[in-house]
Design an enzyme around this catalytic site. Structure first.
Site, PDB file in Angstrom:
ATOM      1  N   HIS A 257       4.341   8.025  -1.263  1.00  0.00           N
ATOM      2  CA  HIS A 257       5.555   7.415  -0.597  1.00  0.00           C
ATOM      3  C   HIS A 257       6.450   7.699   0.679  1.00  0.00           C
ATOM      4  O   HIS A 257       6.938   6.743   1.138  1.00  0.00           O
ATOM      5  CB  HIS A 257       6.555   6.457  -2.040  1.00  0.00           C
ATOM      6  CG  HIS A 257       5.928   5.790  -2.702  1.00  0.00           C
ATOM      7  ND1 HIS A 257       5.062   6.209  -3.893  1.00  0.00           N
ATOM      8  CD2 HIS A 257       5.947   4.618  -3.363  1.00  0.00           C
ATOM      9  CE1 HIS A 257       4.922   5.023  -4.387  1.00  0.00           C
ATOM     10  NE2 HIS A 257       5.079   4.149  -3.908  1.00  0.00           N
ATOM     11  N   GLY A 258       6.712   8.567   0.322  1.00  0.00           N
ATOM     12  CA  GLY A 258       7.903   9.501   1.495  1.00  0.00           C
ATOM     13  C   GLY A 258       7.747  10.504   1.911  1.00  0.00           C
ATOM     14  O   GLY A 258       8.153  10.722   0.824  1.00  0.00           O
TER      15      GLY A 258
END
Length: 474
Positions: A314-315
């Site tokens: 996700h990041g």
């Protein structure tokens, strides 16, 4: 979109099917390049490289040493591109912090949708290795599978058997009034989720999270619930729009959300939230790691590692890693509870699940671990409770309970209206049908036309605000 559709179906009607395919590819690439043309070559290199690896895997017997080598080279090819653009700065920054050194941090702009098209193609290579993609298809079909514009930027994450067969059906080149109507309804409802709801809640979220260290109990919960709703309406809205656009071209993209905030367990939540990512993590990470086939300890380890890597997907930040690890622990706890065999009352199960999700979203949204901890402290009441000044006259005894009467400086000026909006939105996501359930009742009629037309008009009026999708650079 209108130009793309008119030319596509015009070429198809003239039996120029290859030209129609090439036109859709070109339109998708132009759409992708509109944001930043410099990343179009990277996208095309990724597509060409994966097609090459998939082509040779299809010619190689599954399970052989050569097939395994090609598979790992292909996966490495994708992870190298993804790792450089998404994680290089994070790795250097973390190294500098841990070892107290000062390496130069690369200034890299994350290309649009790189995580989505990388995971889509990794799944394709694994399917090729398993011998599931040997049916003939051309490079043009493959590139359209990856760059098809409705799903290119933020998914859903697709598999070979979900899309390539769709592009090979001749009937999908024939204009369909029914699919246009249903697709337009899907698209309009998704756009409304984003523009009318998520974007309206966004300023409240930004204000609260930017003052995390100064919040009291009610303000912190207001911000946490607001972000919980913003993220859902934003990302599920994009997914609905993608499904709608796909249907306009007679392409059926998979459902990506199924009322996740109605879940009564974390296991149930991940079957409802970002469903294509959940399926990817299960089929291409959890099961290859051994799944539940090698004992309970190994099963729980695999669950934790899968969610940890899911968080990192996700990041590039420790908050994402911690968020993933936290959901791994939630899943382990959930599976352990199931083994005990005690059935929890449905409302209590929902309440615990929803609150676990809300607390984890705070970590996901926070710009730093310190900000996340400040928010959680406030949500637990450790920063005290504040109420409007007029409550001091009605409830003076609360002054002796460490309650301050200073109001809510970080909530909207009309905080009562804001609270009512959040309560209403919670009731919508918990108690009402979701988009696909609404569309199942769709029938061409004046009522539907006027309702959807009115919603579309409100969306168009609201488009003067510039607000990116939350997942637009994942």
């Amino acid at each position: 979109m209108p130009i793309t559709a008119i030319v596509f179906f015009g070429l198809a009607k003239s039996r120029l099917l290859k030209a129609a395919t090439y036109w859709l590819i070109l339109s998708s690439i132009v759409f992708y390049g509109y944001w930043s043309p410099i990343y179009v070559p990277l996208l095309l290199i990724s597509v060409a490289g994966n097609f090459f690896f998939g082509y040779w895997l299809n010619l190689t017997e599954s399970g052989t040493k050569l097939a395994k080598t090609l598979l790992w080279l292909g996966i490495g090819f994708n992870l190298t591109i993804l790792g450089y653009y998404k994680y290089a700065a994070f790795i250097v920054t973390s190294t500098n912090h841990i070892f107290q050194i000062d390496l130069p941090v690369p200034d890299i702009t994350l290309p649009l949708g790189i995580s989505f098209y990388s995971f889509t193609q990794i799944a394709y290579l694994v399917d090729s290795y398993r011998g599931e993609t040997k049916s003939g298809y051309s490079f043009s079909t493959y590139i359209l599978f990856v760059v098809f514009f409705p799903q290119l930027i933020a998914g859903p994450i697709l598999r070979y058997n979900e899309l390539i067969p769709e592009f090979k059906k001749l009937r999908n080149f024939v204009f369909s009034h029914k699919n246009l109507a249903i697709g337009s309804a899907f698209f309009t409802l998704g756009l409304a989720k984003k523009v009318l709801i998520a974007d309206s809640v966004s300023p409240w979220v930004n204000t609260v999270f930017s003052h995390a260290s100064d919040l009291t109990l009610i303000e912190a919960w207001f911000g946490a619930i607001a972000y919980t709703l913003q993220l859902y309406f934003d990302f599920s809205g994009y997914s609905d729009m993608a499904i709608g656009l796909g249907l306009m071209f007679n392409i059926h993209l998979p459902i990506n959300f199924n009322s996740p905030y109605k879940a009564t367990s974390i296991i149930d939540f991940w079957r409802r939230w970002h469903m294509t990512l959940s399926n990817f993590l299960r089929d291409y990470l959890y099961i290859p790691l051994g799944g539940s086939r090698k004992g309970e300890l190994r099963r729980y380890t695999n669950l934790f590692l899968t969610m940890l890597l899911g968080g990192l997907w996700h990041g590039a930040g420790w908050t994402y890693v911690i968020w993933g690890g936290l959901h791994g622990l939630f899943l382990i706890t959930n599976h352990g509870w199931r083994k005990v065999g005690i059935k929890m009352p449905s409302f209590l199960a929902w309440f615990l699940t929803f609150n676990a999700v809300v607390f984890s979203w705070v970590i996901f949204r926070a710009s730093s671990l310190n900000e996340a901890l400040e928010m959680i402290r406030a949500m637990l009441g450790m920063n005290g409770i504040s109420l409007p000044e007029k409550f001091q006259v009605l409830l003076p005894w609360l002054s002796y309970r460490e309650v301050e009467f200073m109001g809510f400086p970080y909530l909207p000026s009309d905080y009562k209206q804001g609270l009512m909006v959040l309560i209403l939105l919670l009731a919508v996501v918990i108690g009402l049908p979701n988009t696909q359930q609404i569309i199942q009742r769709f029938q061409p009629s004046w009522l539907w036309a006027i309702s959807l037309g009115g919603i579309a008009a409100l969306c168009l009026i609201s488009l003067n605000r510039v607000s990116e999708f939350l997942y637009f650079q994942f």
